[in-house]
Design a protein around this motif. Structure first.
Motif, short mmCIF file in Angstrom:
data_model
loop_
_atom_site.label_atom_id
_atom_site.label_comp_id
_atom_site.label_asym_id
_atom_site.label_seq_id
_atom_site.Cartn_x
_atom_site.Cartn_y
_atom_site.Cartn_z
N LYS A 1 -2.69 -7.61 -3.46
CA LYS A 1 -2.34 -7.17 -4.82
C LYS A 1 -2.83 -5.74 -5.07
CE LYS A 1 -2.12 -9.94 -8.43
NZ LYS A 1 -2.45 -10.93 -9.47
N ALA A 2 -4.03 -5.43 -4.58
CA ALA A 2 -4.57 -4.08 -4.75
C ALA A 2 -3.73 -3.07 -3.97
CB ALA A 2 -6.03 -4.03 -4.28
N ILE A 3 -3.39 -3.43 -2.74
CA ILE A 3 -2.57 -2.54 -1.90
C ILE A 3 -1.19 -2.36 -2.54
CG2 ILE A 3 -1.35 -2.39 0.31
CD1 ILE A 3 -3.88 -3.64 1.60
N ASP A 4 -0.59 -3.45 -3.01
CA ASP A 4 0.73 -3.36 -3.65
C ASP A 4 0.70 -2.45 -4.88
OD1 ASP A 4 1.84 -5.01 -1.74
OD2 ASP A 4 1.77 -6.82 -2.99
N LEU A 5 -0.39 -2.48 -5.62
CA LEU A 5 -0.55 -1.62 -6.79
C LEU A 5 -0.50 -0.15 -6.37
CD1 LEU A 5 -1.09 -1.83 -9.87
CD2 LEU A 5 -3.50 -1.68 -9.34
N LEU A 6 -1.20 0.19 -5.28
CA LEU A 6 -1.21 1.58 -4.82
C LEU A 6 0.08 1.96 -4.11
CD1 LEU A 6 -4.93 1.95 -3.69
CD2 LEU A 6 -3.86 2.64 -5.83
N ILE A 7 0.76 0.99 -3.51
CA ILE A 7 2.08 1.26 -2.94
C ILE A 7 3.03 1.62 -4.08
CG2 ILE A 7 4.10 0.18 -1.85
CD1 ILE A 7 2.12 -1.31 0.00
N GLY A 8 2.93 0.88 -5.18
CA GLY A 8 3.77 1.16 -6.35
C GLY A 8 3.53 2.54 -6.93
N LYS A 9 2.32 3.05 -6.77
CA LYS A 9 2.00 4.40 -7.26
C LYS A 9 2.36 5.47 -6.24
CE LYS A 9 -1.72 3.22 -10.42
NZ LYS A 9 -3.06 3.57 -10.88
N GLY A 10 2.83 5.04 -5.07
CA GLY A 10 3.23 6.01 -4.04
C GLY A 10 2.07 6.56 -3.25
N LEU A 11 0.91 5.91 -3.31
CA LEU A 11 -0.27 6.42 -2.59
C LEU A 11 -0.46 5.78 -1.23
CD1 LEU A 11 -2.68 6.51 -5.65
CD2 LEU A 11 -1.58 8.45 -4.54
N LEU A 12 0.09 4.59 -1.05
CA LEU A 12 0.04 3.89 0.23
C LEU A 12 1.45 3.50 0.63
CD1 LEU A 12 -2.96 1.39 -0.27
CD2 LEU A 12 -3.01 3.58 0.94
N VAL A 13 1.64 3.31 1.93
CA VAL A 13 2.93 2.81 2.43
C VAL A 13 2.62 1.75 3.48
CG1 VAL A 13 3.15 4.63 4.20
CG2 VAL A 13 5.17 3.45 3.38
N ARG A 14 3.36 0.64 3.42
CA ARG A 14 3.19 -0.45 4.38
C ARG A 14 4.38 -0.38 5.33
NH1 ARG A 14 2.91 -4.93 1.13
NH2 ARG A 14 0.66 -4.90 1.04
N ILE A 15 4.09 -0.28 6.64
CA ILE A 15 5.14 -0.24 7.65
C ILE A 15 5.07 -1.54 8.43
CG2 ILE A 15 6.06 0.98 9.66
CD1 ILE A 15 4.68 3.52 8.52
N GLN A 16 6.15 -2.31 8.37
CA GLN A 16 6.20 -3.63 9.02
C GLN A 16 5.81 -3.52 10.49
OE1 GLN A 16 6.90 -6.55 7.49
NE2 GLN A 16 6.54 -7.66 9.38
N GLY A 17 4.84 -4.33 10.88
CA GLY A 17 4.41 -4.38 12.28
C GLY A 17 3.48 -3.27 12.70
N ARG A 18 3.23 -2.31 11.83
CA ARG A 18 2.36 -1.18 12.20
C ARG A 18 1.11 -1.09 11.35
NH1 ARG A 18 5.06 4.20 12.87
NH2 ARG A 18 3.07 4.62 13.81
#
Length: 131
Positions: free
Chosen positions: A57-74
């Motif tokens: 949930k914390a990571i998703d919050l920062l992904i929503g702000k454009g500060l983190l990106v999740r790359i599938q499998g990486r």
């Protein structure tokens, strides 16, 4: 040196928001620079002594702000600090957009001048023509 996360039982905010703020501090302070890869969610959650769901949930919050990106499998990475302004996608000001993304900024007036308007602009803005 990474900032240490400390859960606060006195803080009324949910743990995931506290974790997101701690992660944001690491990004803004330069501890986690552009391209920095976060540890695996399982290892990271165990290190922080929180559940994986709370961390997500914390990571998703920062992904929503454009500060983190999740790359599938990486993995999850700190994004490059591109400033984008989503014209016509959100009804917020540039300043609000930068605040939301956690950027510190200042504004500066570069030039100010009074100009005569064309009759088309006067009509569209319902301004009376001055002589």
């Amino acid at each position: 040196m990474e900032l240490l996360f400390k859960k606060s039982s006195n803080d009324p905010r949910p743990i995931y928001q506290q974790v997101a703020e701690w992660m944001l501090e690491n990004i803004q302070s330069g501890n986690w620079q552009e391209g920095y890869q976060l540890r695996s969610e399982n290892a990271f959650a165990a290190e922080l002594n929180i559940s994986r769901g709370t961390l997500r949930k914390a990571i998703d919050l920062l992904i929503g702000k454009g500060l983190l990106v999740r790359i599938q499998g990486r993995g999850t990475y700190v994004t490059t600090h591109k400033i984008s302004y989503p014209f016509a996608q959100e009804l917020i000001s540039f300043a609000e957009s930068m605040d939301f993304k956690g950027y510190n900024f200042t504004t500066k007036v570069i030039e100010k001048k009074v100009m005569r308007t064309s009759s088309l602009i006067q009509k569209n803005l319902t301004i009376e023509k001055k002589t």
